[in-house]
Enzyme design. Structure first.
Site, PDB file in Angstrom:
ATOM      1  N   HIS A 158       0.814  -1.223   0.000  1.00 59.91           N
ATOM      2  CA  HIS A 158       0.000   0.000   0.000  1.00 59.91           C
ATOM      3  C   HIS A 158       0.846   1.272   0.000  1.00 59.91           C
ATOM      4  O   HIS A 158       0.322   2.360  -0.211  1.00 59.91           O
ATOM      5  CB  HIS A 158      -0.947  -0.014   1.209  1.00 59.91           C
ATOM      6  CG  HIS A 158      -2.044  -1.018   1.078  1.00 59.91           C
ATOM      7  ND1 HIS A 158      -3.316  -0.688   0.653  1.00 59.91           N
ATOM      8  CD2 HIS A 158      -2.067  -2.372   1.258  1.00 59.91           C
ATOM      9  CE1 HIS A 158      -4.068  -1.779   0.615  1.00 59.91           C
ATOM     10  NE2 HIS A 158      -3.334  -2.811   0.974  1.00 59.91           N
ATOM     11  N   ASP A 367       3.495   9.517  -0.684  1.00 56.73           N
ATOM     12  CA  ASP A 367       2.309   8.743  -0.320  1.00 56.73           C
ATOM     13  C   ASP A 367       2.117   7.651  -1.366  1.00 56.73           C
ATOM     14  O   ASP A 367       2.243   7.925  -2.568  1.00 56.73           O
ATOM     15  CB  ASP A 367       1.076   9.678  -0.337  1.00 56.73           C
ATOM     16  CG  ASP A 367       0.067   9.327   0.752  1.00 56.73           C
ATOM     17  OD1 ASP A 367      -0.022   8.144   1.099  1.00 56.73           O
ATOM     18  OD2 ASP A 367      -0.629  10.242   1.232  1.00 56.73           O
TER      19      ASP A 367
HETATM   20  P1  ADQ Z   1      -3.156   6.183   4.703  1.00 60.51           P
HETATM   21  O1  ADQ Z   1      -1.729   6.593   4.880  1.00 60.51           O
HETATM   22  O2  ADQ Z   1      -3.922   6.038   5.946  1.00 60.51           O
HETATM   23  O3  ADQ Z   1      -3.251   4.826   3.863  1.00 60.51           O
HETATM   24  P2  ADQ Z   1      -5.047   7.560   2.770  1.00 60.51           P
HETATM   25  O4  ADQ Z   1      -4.937   6.858   1.485  1.00 60.51           O
HETATM   26  O5  ADQ Z   1      -5.169   9.024   2.617  1.00 60.51           O
HETATM   27  O6  ADQ Z   1      -3.792   7.324   3.733  1.00 60.51           O
HETATM   28  O7  ADQ Z   1      -6.304   6.990   3.514  1.00 60.51           O
HETATM   29  C1  ADQ Z   1      -6.758   7.569   4.663  1.00 60.51           C
HETATM   30  C2  ADQ Z   1      -8.216   7.171   4.924  1.00 60.51           C
HETATM   31  O8  ADQ Z   1      -8.482   7.498   6.273  1.00 60.51           O
HETATM   32  C3  ADQ Z   1      -9.185   7.940   4.051  1.00 60.51           C
HETATM   33  O9  ADQ Z   1     -10.244   7.123   3.677  1.00 60.51           O
HETATM   34  C4  ADQ Z   1      -9.667   9.062   4.978  1.00 60.51           C
HETATM   35  O10 ADQ Z   1     -10.987   9.479   4.787  1.00 60.51           O
HETATM   36  C5  ADQ Z   1      -9.546   8.419   6.340  1.00 60.51           C
HETATM   37  N1  ADQ Z   1      -9.236   9.477   7.322  1.00 60.51           N
HETATM   38  C6  ADQ Z   1      -8.184  10.279   7.373  1.00 60.51           C
HETATM   39  N2  ADQ Z   1      -8.336  11.185   8.376  1.00 60.51           N
HETATM   40  C7  ADQ Z   1      -9.512  10.923   8.945  1.00 60.51           C
HETATM   41  C8  ADQ Z   1     -10.263  11.504  10.026  1.00 60.51           C
HETATM   42  N3  ADQ Z   1      -9.843  12.564  10.699  1.00 60.51           N
HETATM   43  N4  ADQ Z   1     -11.448  10.964  10.333  1.00 60.51           N
HETATM   44  C9  ADQ Z   1     -11.906   9.900   9.662  1.00 60.51           C
HETATM   45  N5  ADQ Z   1     -11.269   9.337   8.636  1.00 60.51           N
HETATM   46  C10 ADQ Z   1     -10.085   9.827   8.280  1.00 60.51           C
HETATM   47  C11 ADQ Z   1      -2.305   3.914   3.244  1.00 60.51           C
HETATM   48  C12 ADQ Z   1      -1.269   4.545   2.332  1.00 60.51           C
HETATM   49  C13 ADQ Z   1      -1.929   5.357   1.240  1.00 60.51           C
HETATM   50  C14 ADQ Z   1      -2.938   4.490   0.463  1.00 60.51           C
HETATM   51  C15 ADQ Z   1      -3.863   3.745   1.412  1.00 60.51           C
HETATM   52  C16 ADQ Z   1      -4.720   2.724   0.690  1.00 60.51           C
HETATM   53  O11 ADQ Z   1      -0.366   5.347   3.094  1.00 60.51           O
HETATM   54  O12 ADQ Z   1      -0.970   5.895   0.351  1.00 60.51           O
HETATM   55  O13 ADQ Z   1      -3.692   5.310  -0.406  1.00 60.51           O
HETATM   56  O14 ADQ Z   1      -3.128   3.059   2.415  1.00 60.51           O
HETATM   57  O15 ADQ Z   1      -3.952   1.826  -0.038  1.00 60.51           O
END
Ligand code: ADQ
Length: 469
Positions: A158, A367
């Site tokens: 990921h 990311d």
């Molecule tokens: P993350 O590093 O966690 O994931 P991201 O892809 O942005 O990053 O996903 C975050 C998720 O958490 C989103 O669905 C978002 O809505 C939710 N989230 C963030 N802040 C929140 C809050 N305050 N309240 C509720 N929900 C919140 C890892 C990798 C990424 C990759 C994903 C999926 O680091 O690059 O895109 O996995 O593979």
């Protein structure tokens, strides 16, 4: 399709059908694949026990079986907080300055991967397809092979795969990649991370690469290595937008920002997300365009994460200081330019917040993909969409060239693009959004699951590496 065994560090227990806010995202997609094909989702329960027993807790909820094990405190220190999140996570996000190379961490990582392999073994049936997730479990495939498992095993990373020059700073890097090549399929978020991986395999291991077939062959074992960009659960996310909770959330932002433009950031509190750099850029915007201070309210939602690790405690302190400095210098009796909120919200609430914000600021320093960028686009009003400002170093940038792409390290670039977004005419906002939404809608997480499982199913099971048979 054959039965599915999903293995990841943590397991998301499915919510009962019809439960409020029923599950979406990656967890929802994996659960629906499990429901369709049958099988089990295995991982760590998140609980600690004094001494590891290997006892498996099996549960069935909404047609999906989950199986979890507890770990002991030393495992959590060395494997989870240690090797996974203080060695691999920083290194794979190009933060060699934060990477800790402790022998104990490596040993803990190997031990827990052994424990996963040993514990999941009795749950695997001969025809099962096995799908392992993420950097916590890179050696797991090899450990399963060593126990005689010949099933198809896929792995998805990921997070980014770092350039060879960075990756070789990891002691025993070769061992890690040799272990990875026991998987039948390795999936990456983007072509860029895939290229780095292929480069390493060629240069450091002398592996044979077939670019047309997307395969890497080492010691007679062939692995399919491809990019599968992950997406959001579009239909589920849109359904969340159609709720009273989402409308209330929209109102809360709208009513409290009145004549100003709301700009939003939503991230886990992680140094890879570029939060201090983002706040620096906003400060530069206020310094460069002081007459615009009254036009903008920045809302940063950042729930704490991995709080046992020092670098995560530090990022929180730095961010609080920077936010405080800017608010101290720029606030007025009826104006606080940055609202920094340290908690999580439901998907429906986030939908409402995104929709009420005319600028989405997604500026990670690195990311794997970044799903917030995609959620922001999905939540926009097609008649009056907001503008996405996106880091060129997020995997998502390759799929979303119609966002305003920025260099998150440059406060001037951020400031300049915030001004462009604030002043962007409706016609341009619509044109950009109409192109962005196609990708967000089409390249969704259900498609992603189907693509990976489809490729995995099509692979012929192979003999063990070096077995010569
Ligand atoms: P993350 O590093 O966690 O994931 P991201 O892809 O942005 O990053 O996903 C975050 C998720 O958490 C989103 O669905 C978002 O809505 C939710 N989230 C963030 N802040 C929140 C809050 N305050 N309240 C509720 N929900 C919140 C890892 C990798 C990424 C990759 C994903 C999926 O680091 O690059 O895109 O996995 O593979």
């Amino acid at each position: 399709m054959s039965r599915l065994v999903v293995i990841s560090n943590r397991v998301a227990v499915p919510k009962a059908r019809g439960a409020a806010g029923a599950q979406g995202g990656l967890a929802g997609a994996l659960n629906s694949a499990l429901k369709q094909n049958g099988g089990v989702w295995f991982g760590w329960s998140g609980q600690e026990v004094e001494a590891f027993t290997g006892a498996i807790n099996v549960q069935r909820s909404d047609g999906v079986t989950t199986a979890t094990i507890d770990l002991e405190p030393q495992d959590v220190d060395e494997y989870y907080n240690g090797y996974a999140n203080s060695t691999l996570w920083p290194l794979f996000h190009y933060r060699i300055d934060l990477t800790q190379y402790e022998q104990e961490f490596g040993k803990g990582y190997e031990r827990v991967n052994e424990r996963f392999a040993e514990s999941v073994l009795p749950l695997i049936e001969p025809e099962d397809t096995i799908w392992v997730h993420d950097y916590h479990l890179m050696p797991l495939g090899e450990r399963l092979r060593a126990r005689g498992i010949r099933n198809r095993i896929g792995f998805f990373l990921h997070i980014p795969w770092p350039p060879t020059r960075l990756f070789v700073s990891l002691p025993f890097h070769e061992r890690l990649v040799r272990a990875l090549l026991h998987y039948d399929l390795i999936g990456f978020q983007t072509e860029e991370w895939l290229e780095s991986f292929i480069h390493y395999c060629r240069k450091e291991l002398g592996a044979e690469v077939d670019e047309e077939r997307c395969t890497v062959t080492l010691d007679g074992r062939r692995t399919l290595a491809r990019a599968y960009p992950i997406g959001i659960d579009y239909d589920h996310f849109m359904a969340q937008g159609d709720t009273l909770t989402a409308r209330n959330a929209f109102q809360r932002v709208d009513a409290s920002t009145r004549n100003r433009t709301a700009m939003i950031g939503v991230d886990r509190l992680d140094y890879s997300k570029g939060l201090p750099e983002r706040v620096e850029g906003i400060g530069r915007f206020f310094d460069t365009y002081p007459e615009r201070t009254k036009d903008l309210v920045f809302i940063q939602i950042a729930p704490p994460s991995r709080e046992d690790i020092r670098s995560y405690q530090q990022i929180r302190t730095v961010l609080e200081q920077k936010t405080g400095q800017i608010n101290g210098a720029r606030s007025d009796i009826d104006l606080v330019p940055i609202r920094y909120v340290n908690r999580g919200y439901s998907t429906a609430e986030l939908f409402g917040f995104y929709r009420a914000s005319k600028i989405g600021l997604v500026t990670p320093l690195r990311d794997g993909m970044n799903l917030v960028a995609k959620e922001y686009v999905a939540a926009q009003d097609p008649e009056d969409p907001g503008v996405l400002i996106l880091s060129r170093f997020a995997g998502a940038a390759l799929q979303m060239p119609d966002a305003l792409l920025v260099n998150p390290y440059s406060p001037d670039d951020l400031a300049h693009n915030i001004r462009l977004a604030l002043d962007m005419p409706l016609a341009e906002r619509r044109e950009r959004w109409e192109r962005l939404i196609v990708n967000v809608r089409e390249q969704n997480v259900l498609r992603w699951t189907e693509a990976i499982l489809g490729d995995l199913e099509a692979i012929e099971p192979q003999p063990a590496a070096g077995s010569g048979s």
